[in-house]
Scaffold this motif. Structure first.
Motif, PDB file in Angstrom:
ATOM      1  N   LYS A 295       0.839  -1.191   0.000  1.00  0.00           N
ATOM      2  CA  LYS A 295       0.000   0.000   0.000  1.00  0.00           C
ATOM      3  C   LYS A 295       0.877   1.244   0.000  1.00  0.00           C
ATOM      4  CE  LYS A 295      -3.857  -2.114   2.535  1.00  0.00           C
ATOM      5  NZ  LYS A 295      -4.710  -2.022   3.751  1.00  0.00           N
ATOM      6  N   SER A 296       0.415   2.256  -0.698  1.00  0.00           N
ATOM      7  CA  SER A 296       1.094   3.545  -0.708  1.00  0.00           C
ATOM      8  C   SER A 296       0.146   4.594  -1.243  1.00  0.00           C
ATOM      9  CB  SER A 296       2.364   3.489  -1.570  1.00  0.00           C
ATOM     10  OG  SER A 296       2.959   4.764  -1.657  1.00  0.00           O
ATOM     11  N   THR A 297       0.307   5.805  -0.727  1.00  0.00           N
ATOM     12  CA  THR A 297      -0.540   6.900  -1.209  1.00  0.00           C
ATOM     13  C   THR A 297      -0.047   7.457  -2.535  1.00  0.00           C
ATOM     14  OG1 THR A 297       0.769   8.473   0.086  1.00  0.00           O
ATOM     15  CG2 THR A 297      -1.206   7.565   1.133  1.00  0.00           C
ATOM     16  N   GLN A 298       1.175   7.126  -2.924  1.00  0.00           N
ATOM     17  CA  GLN A 298       1.755   7.614  -4.176  1.00  0.00           C
ATOM     18  C   GLN A 298       1.446   6.657  -5.315  1.00  0.00           C
ATOM     19  OE1 GLN A 298       5.905   7.879  -2.977  1.00  0.00           O
ATOM     20  NE2 GLN A 298       5.721  10.095  -2.741  1.00  0.00           N
ATOM     21  N   ARG A 299       1.146   7.227  -6.475  1.00  0.00           N
ATOM     22  CA  ARG A 299       0.891   6.390  -7.651  1.00  0.00           C
ATOM     23  C   ARG A 299       2.183   6.089  -8.396  1.00  0.00           C
ATOM     24  NH1 ARG A 299      -0.149   6.789 -13.075  1.00  0.00           N
ATOM     25  NH2 ARG A 299      -1.599   5.241 -13.912  1.00  0.00           N
ATOM     26  N   LYS A 300       3.096   7.075  -8.460  1.00  0.00           N
ATOM     27  CA  LYS A 300       4.391   6.890  -9.096  1.00  0.00           C
ATOM     28  C   LYS A 300       5.455   6.849  -8.016  1.00  0.00           C
ATOM     29  CE  LYS A 300       3.129   9.242 -13.405  1.00  0.00           C
ATOM     30  NZ  LYS A 300       3.498  10.315 -14.366  1.00  0.00           N
ATOM     31  N   MET A 301       6.265   5.796  -8.034  1.00  0.00           N
ATOM     32  CA  MET A 301       7.226   5.601  -6.967  1.00  0.00           C
ATOM     33  C   MET A 301       8.575   5.192  -7.538  1.00  0.00           C
ATOM     34  SD  MET A 301       4.966   3.542  -4.161  1.00  0.00           S
ATOM     35  CE  MET A 301       6.222   3.878  -2.936  1.00  0.00           C
ATOM     36  N   ASP A 302       9.648   5.640  -6.853  1.00  0.00           N
ATOM     37  CA  ASP A 302      11.003   5.213  -7.183  1.00  0.00           C
ATOM     38  C   ASP A 302      11.401   4.088  -6.250  1.00  0.00           C
ATOM     39  OD1 ASP A 302      11.343   7.067  -9.205  1.00  0.00           O
ATOM     40  OD2 ASP A 302      12.167   8.597  -7.866  1.00  0.00           O
ATOM     41  N   LEU A 303      11.884   2.992  -6.818  1.00  0.00           N
ATOM     42  CA  LEU A 303      12.337   1.859  -6.017  1.00  0.00           C
ATOM     43  C   LEU A 303      13.691   2.183  -5.393  1.00  0.00           C
ATOM     44  CD1 LEU A 303      11.427  -1.011  -8.507  1.00  0.00           C
ATOM     45  CD2 LEU A 303      10.125  -0.247  -6.508  1.00  0.00           C
ATOM     46  N   GLN A 304      13.933   1.634  -4.220  1.00  0.00           N
ATOM     47  CA  GLN A 304      15.205   1.869  -3.532  1.00  0.00           C
ATOM     48  C   GLN A 304      16.331   1.180  -4.285  1.00  0.00           C
ATOM     49  OE1 GLN A 304      15.313   1.465   0.780  1.00  0.00           O
ATOM     50  NE2 GLN A 304      17.207   0.305   0.621  1.00  0.00           N
ATOM     51  N   PRO A 305      17.424   1.879  -4.587  1.00  0.00           N
ATOM     52  CA  PRO A 305      18.537   1.241  -5.311  1.00  0.00           C
ATOM     53  C   PRO A 305      19.111   0.073  -4.526  1.00  0.00           C
ATOM     54  CG  PRO A 305      18.793   3.627  -5.273  1.00  0.00           C
ATOM     55  CD  PRO A 305      17.679   3.308  -4.332  1.00  0.00           C
ATOM     56  N   ALA A 306      19.603  -0.913  -5.256  1.00  0.00           N
ATOM     57  CA  ALA A 306      20.218  -2.070  -4.617  1.00  0.00           C
ATOM     58  C   ALA A 306      21.536  -1.667  -3.979  1.00  0.00           C
ATOM     59  CB  ALA A 306      20.447  -3.180  -5.635  1.00  0.00           C
ATOM     60  N   ILE A 307      21.768  -2.146  -2.754  1.00  0.00           N
ATOM     61  CA  ILE A 307      23.024  -1.906  -2.048  1.00  0.00           C
ATOM     62  C   ILE A 307      23.882  -3.139  -2.204  1.00  0.00           C
ATOM     63  CG2 ILE A 307      24.084  -1.391   0.173  1.00  0.00           C
ATOM     64  CD1 ILE A 307      21.497  -0.036   0.983  1.00  0.00           C
ATOM     65  N   SER A 308      24.970  -3.003  -2.923  1.00  0.00           N
ATOM     66  CA  SER A 308      25.820  -4.154  -3.233  1.00  0.00           C
ATOM     67  C   SER A 308      26.769  -4.448  -2.090  1.00  0.00           C
ATOM     68  CB  SER A 308      26.613  -3.901  -4.520  1.00  0.00           C
ATOM     69  OG  SER A 308      27.536  -4.948  -4.739  1.00  0.00           O
ATOM     70  N   SER A 309      27.038  -5.739  -1.877  1.00  0.00           N
ATOM     71  CA  SER A 309      28.027  -6.158  -0.887  1.00  0.00           C
ATOM     72  C   SER A 309      29.435  -5.872  -1.359  1.00  0.00           C
ATOM     73  CB  SER A 309      27.875  -7.664  -0.614  1.00  0.00           C
ATOM     74  OG  SER A 309      28.026  -8.397  -1.824  1.00  0.00           O
ATOM     75  N   ARG A 310      29.581  -5.402  -2.614  1.00  0.00           N
ATOM     76  CA  ARG A 310      30.904  -5.127  -3.166  1.00  0.00           C
ATOM     77  C   ARG A 310      31.262  -3.650  -3.053  1.00  0.00           C
ATOM     78  NH1 ARG A 310      27.931  -8.083  -6.393  1.00  0.00           N
ATOM     79  NH2 ARG A 310      27.342  -6.312  -7.663  1.00  0.00           N
ATOM     80  N   ASN A 311      30.485  -2.892  -2.257  1.00  0.00           N
ATOM     81  CA  ASN A 311      30.717  -1.452  -2.164  1.00  0.00           C
ATOM     82  C   ASN A 311      32.115  -1.101  -1.677  1.00  0.00           C
ATOM     83  OD1 ASN A 311      28.323  -0.667  -3.200  1.00  0.00           O
ATOM     84  ND2 ASN A 311      27.353  -0.154  -1.253  1.00  0.00           N
ATOM     85  N   ASN A 312      32.654  -1.877  -0.718  1.00  0.00           N
ATOM     86  CA  ASN A 312      33.972  -1.557  -0.174  1.00  0.00           C
ATOM     87  C   ASN A 312      35.036  -1.631  -1.249  1.00  0.00           C
ATOM     88  OD1 ASN A 312      32.942  -1.160   2.365  1.00  0.00           O
ATOM     89  ND2 ASN A 312      33.238  -3.278   2.998  1.00  0.00           N
ATOM     90  N   LYS A 313      34.954  -2.640  -2.117  1.00  0.00           N
ATOM     91  CA  LYS A 313      35.932  -2.770  -3.194  1.00  0.00           C
ATOM     92  C   LYS A 313      35.839  -1.588  -4.161  1.00  0.00           C
ATOM     93  CE  LYS A 313      36.026  -7.830  -3.047  1.00  0.00           C
ATOM     94  NZ  LYS A 313      35.816  -9.077  -3.811  1.00  0.00           N
ATOM     95  N   VAL A 314      34.617  -1.123  -4.407  1.00  0.00           N
ATOM     96  CA  VAL A 314      34.439   0.010  -5.310  1.00  0.00           C
ATOM     97  C   VAL A 314      35.087   1.257  -4.730  1.00  0.00           C
ATOM     98  CG1 VAL A 314      32.728   1.517  -6.379  1.00  0.00           C
ATOM     99  CG2 VAL A 314      32.337  -0.942  -6.320  1.00  0.00           C
ATOM    100  N   VAL A 315      34.898   1.481  -3.414  1.00  0.00           N
ATOM    101  CA  VAL A 315      35.492   2.651  -2.764  1.00  0.00           C
ATOM    102  C   VAL A 315      37.004   2.599  -2.847  1.00  0.00           C
ATOM    103  CG1 VAL A 315      35.796   3.799  -0.542  1.00  0.00           C
ATOM    104  CG2 VAL A 315      33.532   3.022  -1.228  1.00  0.00           C
ATOM    105  N   GLU A 316      37.587   1.389  -2.612  1.00  0.00           N
ATOM    106  CA  GLU A 316      39.035   1.259  -2.699  1.00  0.00           C
ATOM    107  C   GLU A 316      39.524   1.557  -4.106  1.00  0.00           C
ATOM    108  OE1 GLU A 316      39.872  -2.616  -1.356  1.00  0.00           O
ATOM    109  OE2 GLU A 316      39.272  -2.247   0.726  1.00  0.00           O
ATOM    110  N   ALA A 317      38.781   1.081  -5.098  1.00  0.00           N
ATOM    111  CA  ALA A 317      39.173   1.336  -6.488  1.00  0.00           C
ATOM    112  C   ALA A 317      39.106   2.821  -6.806  1.00  0.00           C
ATOM    113  CB  ALA A 317      38.281   0.539  -7.439  1.00  0.00           C
ATOM    114  N   ASP A 318      38.056   3.504  -6.332  1.00  0.00           N
ATOM    115  CA  ASP A 318      37.931   4.931  -6.584  1.00  0.00           C
ATOM    116  C   ASP A 318      39.081   5.701  -5.947  1.00  0.00           C
ATOM    117  OD1 ASP A 318      34.297   5.037  -6.343  1.00  0.00           O
ATOM    118  OD2 ASP A 318      35.621   4.488  -7.985  1.00  0.00           O
ATOM    119  N   THR A 319      39.467   5.314  -4.731  1.00  0.00           N
ATOM    120  CA  THR A 319      40.584   5.963  -4.058  1.00  0.00           C
ATOM    121  C   THR A 319      41.866   5.795  -4.850  1.00  0.00           C
ATOM    122  OG1 THR A 319      39.536   5.557  -1.902  1.00  0.00           O
ATOM    123  CG2 THR A 319      41.879   6.095  -1.906  1.00  0.00           C
ATOM    124  N   ALA A 320      42.072   4.591  -5.382  1.00  0.00           N
ATOM    125  CA  ALA A 320      43.276   4.348  -6.181  1.00  0.00           C
ATOM    126  C   ALA A 320      43.278   5.204  -7.449  1.00  0.00           C
ATOM    127  CB  ALA A 320      43.365   2.861  -6.544  1.00  0.00           C
TER     128      ALA A 320
END
Length: 487
Positions: free
Chosen positions: A387-412
């Motif tokens: 149930k929701s009062t909104q007709r158009k809704m944005d789904l919550q983005p998936a949170i990946s378990s690989r986020n830490n590796k991505v952060v390390e790569a970005d830092t590099a």
């Protein structure tokens, strides 16, 4: 009057005497010693800005809201995000309320105020990312593309805070990633984004912003291409699709993942590929799954809804229904994806605030109490009771378990880019001078790099050693501190 009428006076701590500050402000307009008055006012504002900003950004986390019985689990409060939003309100108040009244009397006072903010943000590692996220949250909810006074004022605040951030090269990749997200999610407002890029360009130069400007150019060309395809294809496709042609070197780097599209979507994709190859013979299309999104029209007991999310979330919803459950592994096989990616997206659909899917028992089809999703998780089905009062809704983005590796790569990547920028700055300086003393070169290069990040002398020394080893620069044999450029 602004201070005494309840403006910043409410925010000043007990150590700051408001009446003294008024006396100093009045000195600015007195002819006997205006420079001394400006200096004193500036120092007062600098100390005030530094103290208030530090207090706001280091404030303790707000108490958690009481849980609602049998209600959806609320995400934990991110103290840094909450504090940065409060800091942006503080900056907005001073730059848009105090500045027109007091700072405009002498811009030097505003510079002192910015110095206090700059001292605080210099030691805040998360400031570049939080600032890009705050801008994203403001721009994506803008209703139209009208550059009204409110949005122009917000952009002015964004620019001033950006000027105070020392590590600007950490802000730009985050901003670029969120700009691409706004483009894909159709929350892109051309006039606003163009104005924002112009302000950023005035600070860091065209070289840093050129790629993002080209992203906007790609969007304009893609809109024309999609319209021409729809008019000339000669078919009426059941699935409405808009295509964005991205020039690879300008957009954020993404993985090219394989995906098994349903037949109704595969038809329009194949037709577009034929149209594109017929128009551009020497170009190849690589479909970027990570940036694609889709909108699904769903019917629940509470009524119809339009759900917008990633293309993976949209395809998962099209492959599960309310009559039988599918395991995460089965869904992964249908879509031709790794089970980990499917599990991350199923978690965002079933365990988030917008729980349009549910975990069920494969035999009884009753809701399951499981809170961890794995490849062998029993089964998933559409949550018909959503149930929701909104007709158009944005789904919550998936949170990946690989986020830490991505952060390390970005830092590099950031560290690699900094070394490259330092090499370019040293070579540019030495090429223009021919010869230079080492301290003069270090001072000039540090000043040059300050537009994007605060470099340390150790980085310049390491860069110089690399360039000497590569025979771009050499030291004078008699005077080691003297450097000579090798043409």
């Amino acid at each position: 009057t602004l201070f005494r009428s309840g403006g910043p006076a409410k925010e000043l701590d007990e150590e700051h005497d408001v009446s003294d500050l008024f006396a100093l402000l009045e000195l600015v307009s007195k002819p006997e010693d205006p420079l001394e008055g400006v200096k004193e006012v500036g120092k007062s504002y600098e100390a005030y800005a530094e103290r208030r900003a530090e207090a706001i950004l280091t404030a303790p986390a707000p108490p958690p809201e009481p849980a609602v019985p049998n209600g959806p689990k609320k995400p934990p409060v991110d103290k840094d995000v909450v504090n940065f939003k409060e800091f942006m309100r503080f900056m907005t108040h001073h730059l848009l309320s105090v500045w027109p009244v007091q700072f405009k009397k002498n811009p030097t006072v505003l510079q002192y105020f910015e110095n206090g903010i700059r001292k605080v943000l210099k030691n805040k590692d998360k400031a570049p990312r939080l600032h890009s996220e705050f801008i994203h949250d403001v721009l994506r909810v803008q209703k139209d593309d009208d550059l009204n006074d409110e949005i122009v004022g917000q952009i002015f605040v964004f620019k001033k805070v950006f000027e105070c951030i020392s590590q600007k090269d950490e802000f730009l990749p985050n901003y670029k990633s969120r700009l691409s997200r706004r483009i894909i999610r159709s929350t892109f407002r051309r006039a606003t984004e163009t104005r924002m890029l112009l302000e950023l360009k005035s600070i860091v130069g065209n070289a840093e912003i050129h790629g993002m400007s080209c992203m906007i150019t790609d969007v304009d060309g893609s809109a024309t291409l999609s319209k021409t395809f729809a008019e000339t294809s000669g078919k009426e496709h059941k699935t409405k699709a808009n295509f964005i042609l991205m020039t690879r070197q300008y957009w954020p780097t993404m993985d090219l993942s394989s995906l098994t599209y349903p037949p109704v979507l595969q038809i329009v994709i194949s037709d577009f590929e034929k149209y594109y190859s017929g128009r551009y013979h020497n170009r190849k299309i690589d479909w970027i799954l990570n940036l694609s999104c889709g909108t699904v029209q769903a019917s629940f007991t509470a009524g119809p809804k339009e759900l917008t999310g990633s293309i993976i979330q949209a395809l998962i919803l099209l492959n599960i229904d309310g009559t039988k459950g599918l395991t995460a592994g089965a869904i992964a096989n249908i879509l031709g994806l790794a089970s980990g990616i499917v599990c991350d997206n199923l978690a965002s659909l079933s365990l988030s605030r917008v729980n349009v899917a549910k975990i069920v028992d494969p035999e009884t089809f009753a809701p399951s109490p499981l809170k961890v999703i794995k490849a062998e998780t029993p089964a998933f089905a559409i949550n018909d009771g959503f149930k929701s009062t909104q007709r158009k809704m944005d789904l919550q983005p998936a949170i990946s378990s690989r986020n830490n590796k991505v952060v390390e790569a970005d830092t590099a990547v950031i560290e690699s880019n900094r070394r490259l920028r330092a090499q370019i700055a040293v070579i540019r300086f030495m090429k223009s001078r021919g010869t230079s003393m080492y301290p003069d070169m270090v001072e000039a290069v540090l000043r040059d790099l300050r537009t994007t990040f605060d470099a340390q002398p150790a980085l310049i020394k390491t860069t110089l050693d690399d360039l000497i080893e590569k025979d771009y620069v050499k030291r004078d044999e008699k005077e080691r501190a003297k450097l000579i450029y090798i043409a």
